[in-house]
Motif scaffolding. Structure first.
Motif, PDB file in Angstrom:
ATOM      1  N   GLN A  58      46.865  35.401  42.868  1.00 47.56           N
ATOM      2  CA  GLN A  58      46.913  35.685  44.303  1.00 47.56           C
ATOM      3  C   GLN A  58      46.024  36.872  44.657  1.00 47.56           C
ATOM      4  N   SER A  59      46.067  37.906  43.832  1.00 47.60           N
ATOM      5  CA  SER A  59      45.259  39.091  44.132  1.00 47.60           C
ATOM      6  C   SER A  59      43.776  38.752  44.130  1.00 47.60           C
ATOM      7  N   ALA A  60      43.352  37.841  43.236  1.00 47.03           N
ATOM      8  CA  ALA A  60      41.944  37.435  43.198  1.00 47.03           C
ATOM      9  C   ALA A  60      41.569  36.662  44.460  1.00 47.03           C
ATOM     10  N   PHE A  61      42.434  35.738  44.883  1.00 49.01           N
ATOM     11  CA  PHE A  61      42.179  34.987  46.113  1.00 49.01           C
ATOM     12  C   PHE A  61      42.074  35.921  47.311  1.00 49.01           C
ATOM     13  N   ILE A  62      43.013  36.849  47.395  1.00 47.46           N
ATOM     14  CA  ILE A  62      43.058  37.745  48.554  1.00 47.46           C
ATOM     15  C   ILE A  62      41.841  38.668  48.566  1.00 47.46           C
TER      16      ILE A  62
END
Length: 301
Positions: free
Chosen positions: A95-99
């Protein structure tokens, strides 16, 4: 990384709540994508685009969370004796990479719009769509916080954090559209860039917490003190040492040494250890506890 005592919940109820939260997250993200595509096409606002990109990343991250949570609910097996809980930390890291990717994409578009401005259109429609998005996001966050309170899931906690950033994005979008209706359209790319920076900061927070869990970071000092207080509240316990803790999904792994009277029979020592385990599990229901009994005369050897 933080851990809080949560309401007692059966494993079946935990699984139901996690499935409910992940399903609602995916449905919400897809609904918001549809309405924001319409709003962006009609307004041309860079902050509406910011909100659309955030919802698109939300949908991808929520799908990742959905699959990861379902994987983490699988029981322990011969190859994964401690269960599959860390799948939730992997989901949070994804999720952190997507965000972070959405924040960088947004920043580039905001800079381009600042250098090449163009007027916004159909501002009223944009305001209505974003107001709808805020209401839907608030409802989802209320559900997610209920699930977090009952399960302590790190994946749902990360999902809720990026929906909280979506709420901030939508609020800033309303401000930008309102100012544009008053002739201050130049504020639009500036707010878009500010939103991008906020989203990037949120991605760093999510990624940091996920990495700490994957690296088996100890629980905070307050949680460790609470565990030791629970142990020492048992009258027969003469002391405790060697406490080691970590988190795997919503489960806690707790290991410690009990110091007991030298003259106790093995059966008595075993019963005391069971009482300690039950006391800890009252406070932390979903926990894996391993206790070793030591004669008090050996101290911390």
């Amino acid at each position: 990384m933080s851990i809080e005592p949560r309401e007692p919940t059966t494993s079946q109820e935990t699984a139901r709540l996690l499935r409910l939260a992940t399903g609602a997250s995916v449905i919400t993200a897809c609904l918001l994508i549809l309405v924001k595509i319409v709003a962006w096409g009609m307004t041309g606002s860079i902050t509406v685009l910011a909100s659309l990109m955030d919802s698109t990343m939300d949908a991808m991250a929520s799908l990742l969370t959905l699959f990861a949570v379902r994987w983490s609910l699988k029981p322990a097996d011969a190859e994964h004796r401690f269960g599959h809980g860390k799948a939730q930390a992997l989901a949070a890291l994804g999720q952190s990479a997507f965000i972070a990717g959405s924040a960088l994409f947004l920043g580039l578009h905001a800079i381009d719009r600042f250098l090449h401005p163009r007027p916004l259109t159909e501002i009223g429609i944009g305001v209505g769509v974003i107001a709808f998005a805020i209401l839907v996001t608030l409802a989802l966050l209320a559900l997610q916080r209920h699930v977090i309170r009952r399960t302590g899931s790190p994946a749902i906690r990360a999902d809720a954090l990026h929906y909280a950033t979506d709420l901030a994005t939508n609020s800033a979008t309303l401000v930008a559209l309102g100012l544009a209706s008053l002739g201050w359209s130049g504020v639009d790319p500036i707010l878009g860039l500010a939103i991008g920076l906020y989203i990037l900061w949120s991605a760093v927070r999510i990624g940091r917490d996920a990495i700490e869990m994957l690296m088996d970071r100890e629980l905070p000092d307050d949680a460790r003190r609470q565990i030791l207080e629970l142990v020492r509240a048992i009258p027969e316990v003469r002391g405790a040492h060697g406490l080691r803790t970590r988190q795997s999904g919503q489960s806690l792994i707790i290991q410690l040494h009990l110091e007991l009277d030298d003259a106790l029979e093995l059966r008595q020592a075993h019963q005391i250890a069971l009482a300690v385990e039950a006391r800890i599990r009252e406070r932390y229901p979903d926990s894996d506890i391993l206790i070793h009994q030591d004669p008090v005369s050996l101290g911390c050897e």
